[in-house]
Design a protein around this motif. Structure first.
Motif, PDB file in Angstrom:
ATOM      1  N   LEU A 112       0.829  -1.203   0.000  1.00 40.74           N
ATOM      2  CA  LEU A 112       0.000   0.000   0.000  1.00 40.74           C
ATOM      3  C   LEU A 112       0.864   1.254   0.000  1.00 40.74           C
ATOM      4  O   LEU A 112       2.041   1.234   0.366  1.00 40.74           O
ATOM      5  CB  LEU A 112      -0.925  -0.009   1.214  1.00 40.74           C
ATOM      6  CG  LEU A 112      -1.834  -1.236   1.347  1.00 40.74           C
ATOM      7  CD1 LEU A 112      -2.768  -1.091   2.534  1.00 40.74           C
ATOM      8  CD2 LEU A 112      -2.627  -1.462   0.067  1.00 40.74           C
ATOM      9  N   LEU A 113       0.284   2.362  -0.423  1.00 42.89           N
ATOM     10  CA  LEU A 113       0.990   3.644  -0.580  1.00 42.89           C
ATOM     11  C   LEU A 113       2.298   3.452  -1.349  1.00 42.89           C
ATOM     12  O   LEU A 113       3.375   3.853  -0.891  1.00 42.89           O
ATOM     13  CB  LEU A 113       1.262   4.288   0.785  1.00 42.89           C
ATOM     14  CG  LEU A 113       0.033   4.601   1.648  1.00 42.89           C
ATOM     15  CD1 LEU A 113       0.456   5.254   2.962  1.00 42.89           C
ATOM     16  CD2 LEU A 113      -0.957   5.499   0.912  1.00 42.89           C
TER      17      LEU A 113
ATOM     18  N   ALA B 164      12.332   1.665   0.542  1.00 41.57           N
ATOM     19  CA  ALA B 164      11.069   1.075   0.096  1.00 41.57           C
ATOM     20  C   ALA B 164      11.341  -0.288  -0.543  1.00 41.57           C
ATOM     21  O   ALA B 164      12.356  -0.476  -1.221  1.00 41.57           O
ATOM     22  CB  ALA B 164      10.380   2.004  -0.893  1.00 41.57           C
ATOM     23  N   PRO B 165      10.443  -1.255  -0.342  1.00 42.34           N
ATOM     24  CA  PRO B 165      10.637  -2.589  -0.939  1.00 42.34           C
ATOM     25  C   PRO B 165      10.695  -2.522  -2.459  1.00 42.34           C
ATOM     26  O   PRO B 165      10.029  -1.705  -3.088  1.00 42.34           O
ATOM     27  CB  PRO B 165       9.404  -3.368  -0.470  1.00 42.34           C
ATOM     28  CG  PRO B 165       8.870  -2.607   0.699  1.00 42.34           C
ATOM     29  CD  PRO B 165       9.227  -1.176   0.456  1.00 42.34           C
ATOM     30  N   ARG B 166      11.511  -3.375  -3.037  1.00 44.89           N
ATOM     31  CA  ARG B 166      11.594  -3.445  -4.491  1.00 44.89           C
ATOM     32  C   ARG B 166      10.363  -4.145  -5.048  1.00 44.89           C
ATOM     33  O   ARG B 166       9.809  -5.060  -4.422  1.00 44.89           O
ATOM     34  CB  ARG B 166      12.848  -4.226  -4.917  1.00 44.89           C
ATOM     35  CG  ARG B 166      14.145  -3.576  -4.501  1.00 44.89           C
ATOM     36  CD  ARG B 166      15.337  -4.321  -5.107  1.00 44.89           C
ATOM     37  NE  ARG B 166      15.268  -5.758  -4.878  1.00 44.89           N
ATOM     38  CZ  ARG B 166      15.692  -6.341  -3.757  1.00 44.89           C
ATOM     39  NH1 ARG B 166      16.175  -5.616  -2.781  1.00 44.89           N
ATOM     40  NH2 ARG B 166      15.624  -7.661  -3.633  1.00 44.89           N
TER      41      ARG B 166
ATOM     42  N   VAL C  78       7.220   5.377   1.981  1.00 46.72           N
ATOM     43  CA  VAL C  78       6.061   6.082   2.518  1.00 46.72           C
ATOM     44  C   VAL C  78       5.262   5.189   3.467  1.00 46.72           C
ATOM     45  O   VAL C  78       4.819   5.635   4.529  1.00 46.72           O
ATOM     46  CB  VAL C  78       5.160   6.583   1.373  1.00 46.72           C
ATOM     47  CG1 VAL C  78       3.929   7.280   1.916  1.00 46.72           C
ATOM     48  CG2 VAL C  78       5.946   7.531   0.471  1.00 46.72           C
ATOM     49  N   MET C  79       5.066   3.922   3.113  1.00 50.45           N
ATOM     50  CA  MET C  79       4.296   3.043   3.977  1.00 50.45           C
ATOM     51  C   MET C  79       5.012   2.826   5.302  1.00 50.45           C
ATOM     52  O   MET C  79       4.364   2.719   6.353  1.00 50.45           O
ATOM     53  CB  MET C  79       4.029   1.712   3.274  1.00 50.45           C
ATOM     54  CG  MET C  79       2.988   0.842   3.977  1.00 50.45           C
ATOM     55  SD  MET C  79       1.342   1.597   4.011  1.00 50.45           S
ATOM     56  CE  MET C  79       0.849   1.268   5.704  1.00 50.45           C
TER      57      MET C  79
END
Length: 477
Positions: A34-35, A414-416, A41-42
């Motif tokens: 999400l986001l 952030a996750p890839r 951001v999440m």
């Protein structure tokens, strides 16, 4: 200093001065992906809600003399809450988020973003071009575009600000960090915590068997905030049982739609602090307040004598939460909004689509506003815990620009795409939405993402019209 190996929740809880032994009480879960954004951001959203929930559980346990309850944070609830203004419906009508002149404009050397949601900001922007405020939006947009196309972004930025308007030239993260504005913010803590004096512990009635469990039951909050970040913080304090009284200047415009989103649980009064009678009423309210939350740029309320030191002297033991756009440094006293802070700090550049012809990007939510709001509520809750245990008037200070630095430089990446967190699970926000009838009509709105075992699931009252309540505390007199 890099903090990338430490989760955002641990970072934020440490910034709040929280006991790390309480972190095992916290469980997170929910839909993945999400986001979505290039920046984490999440992680920011989840972490700020998580520490707010844990701080609420901690204070509830203290006042009820029981163990700290379990805290569970759901990513679906968090993502929905961080986009609450997009989900809001007022008798079926969707609110307007940005005015036509609040947007990116091409300049001679890049891009600039303006903010003209309020009529006075729009008028001041147009005044720099010699245009009257009643010029229609299409003609105004053409004039702004033509003027800005031949000028440098930094010159536009200074000219518009000097006229009382709002414009920010787009920078990269490196450009912001290398300048004096970025350096000033980077050298401050995410949550600045100060004990102002040695005021005694303020005794409040213990919580005995209440359902739901309200850690702020019996406490009073003066809310001097507007737009999103500050009102999100005070909306959260209202959820947790505080009597929140929002104070607005009679002649200062505010978005009714924004208030419909963030006014839950609160009452609202107009009070002119420049008037002797208004100042006297404020003094009477302050005498009964436990918390004062201030969301105006530095200097705005200080001219009425409302410095942290004077508030603590007049109400020993008070907790003061303070929020601004730019924090410390050369821009400390400037007006600002989430969208402008994203542009100045390089977030918009980091989120830009590929290709120089495209304008800078934006986060999938006004995450600086919402994230700072939940962090501010958490800081107030932790300061109240400190006051209950050790006394002292306390000041906590945050800024959107410092939260931006947290997002850009300190949170885990952030996750890839293709990883468990990088691939989105099915997500239906309806699970975290509800409808409430009230003085403003039938409101579809988000449910609160903050909670713990035994906490309230929704606010006790819907928002009413701005300025429609009496300037008295509930139960007073």
């Amino acid at each position: 200093m890099s903090h990338a190996h430490v989760s955002g929740t641990r970072q934020a809880w440490a910034a709040l001065g929280g006991d790390p032994a309480l972190l095992p009480h916290l469980v997170t879960g929910g839909p993945a992906g999400l986001l979505p954004a290039r920046l984490p951001v999440m992680e920011l959203a989840r972490s700020s809600v998580a520490v707010c929930s844990l701080a609420a559980a901690e204070l509830a346990a203290l006042r009820a003399a029981r163990p700290v309850p379990r805290v569970r944070v759901d990513d679906g609830a968090v993502a929905t809450a961080f986009t609450s203004e997009r989900h809001l419906r007022i008798d079926g009508r969707a609110p307007t988020s940005f005015a036509p002149l609040s947007r990116f404009w091409r300049t001679a050397d890049g891009w600039v973003r303006t903010h003209a949601n309020y009529p006075h900001h729009r008028a001041r922007l147009l005044g720099t071009l010699g245009l009257p405020e009643d010029v229609p939006d299409p003609a105004a947009a053409d004039a702004v575009a033509a003027s800005f196309a031949g000028r440098r972004g930094d010159e536009i930025e200074e000219t518009v600000y000097a006229a009382g308007g709002l414009a920010v030239a787009a920078r990269t993260p490196g450009e912001w960090a290398a300048g004096p504005r970025g350096a000033a913010v980077r050298d401050t803590p995410l949550v600045d915590r100060v004990r102002l004096d040695d005021a005694p512990v303020r005794r409040t009635a213990p919580l005995t068997g209440e359902s739901p469990l309200l850690p702020l039951a019996g406490l009073r909050v003066l809310d001097l905030t507007r737009v999103i970040a500050g009102p999100v913080a005070t909306r959260t304090l209202a959820l947790l049982g505080a009597d929140v009284l929002r104070i607005d200047a009679p002649k200062l415009p505010e978005s009714p739609d924004a208030h419909s989103d963030t006014g839950f649980g609160k009452r609202s009064v107009d009070l002119d602090l420049a008037d002797r009678r208004g100042a006297d009423v404020f003094d009477e309210l302050l005498a009964g307040a436990d918390v004062v939350v201030i969301g105006y740029r530095p200097g705005s309320v200080e001219r009425f004598g409302l410095t942290p030191e004077s508030l603590a002297a007049r109400r020993p033991g008070v907790v003061i939460g303070r929020l601004s756009a730019w924090g410390h440094g050369p821009w400390a006293g400037r007006r600002g909004f989430d969208s402008l802070v994203q542009v100045a700090t390089g977030i918009a550049s980091a989120e830009a689509p590929d290709g120089a012809e495209h304008p800078p990007g934006a986060l999938p939510a006004q995450a600086l506003d919402h994230g700072t709001g939940y962090l501010l509520a958490a800081a107030v809750l932790r300061a109240l815990t400190g006051q209950h245990e050790e006394g002292g008037s306390r000041l906590v200070t945050l800024s959107l620009a410092r939260t931006a630095a947290w997002l850009l430089d300190e949170l885990p990446a952030a996750p890839r795409p293709g990883t468990r967190d990088g691939a989105a699970d099915p997500y239906d926000p309806e699970k975290w939405l509800t409808e409430t009838d009230g003085p403003l009509g039938r409101l579809r709105h988000v449910l609160p993402p903050v909670g713990f075992d035994g906490s309230p699931a929704d606010w006790s009252r819907p928002p009413g019209p701005l300025g429609s309540d009496a300037p008295v505390w509930l139960g007073a007199g």
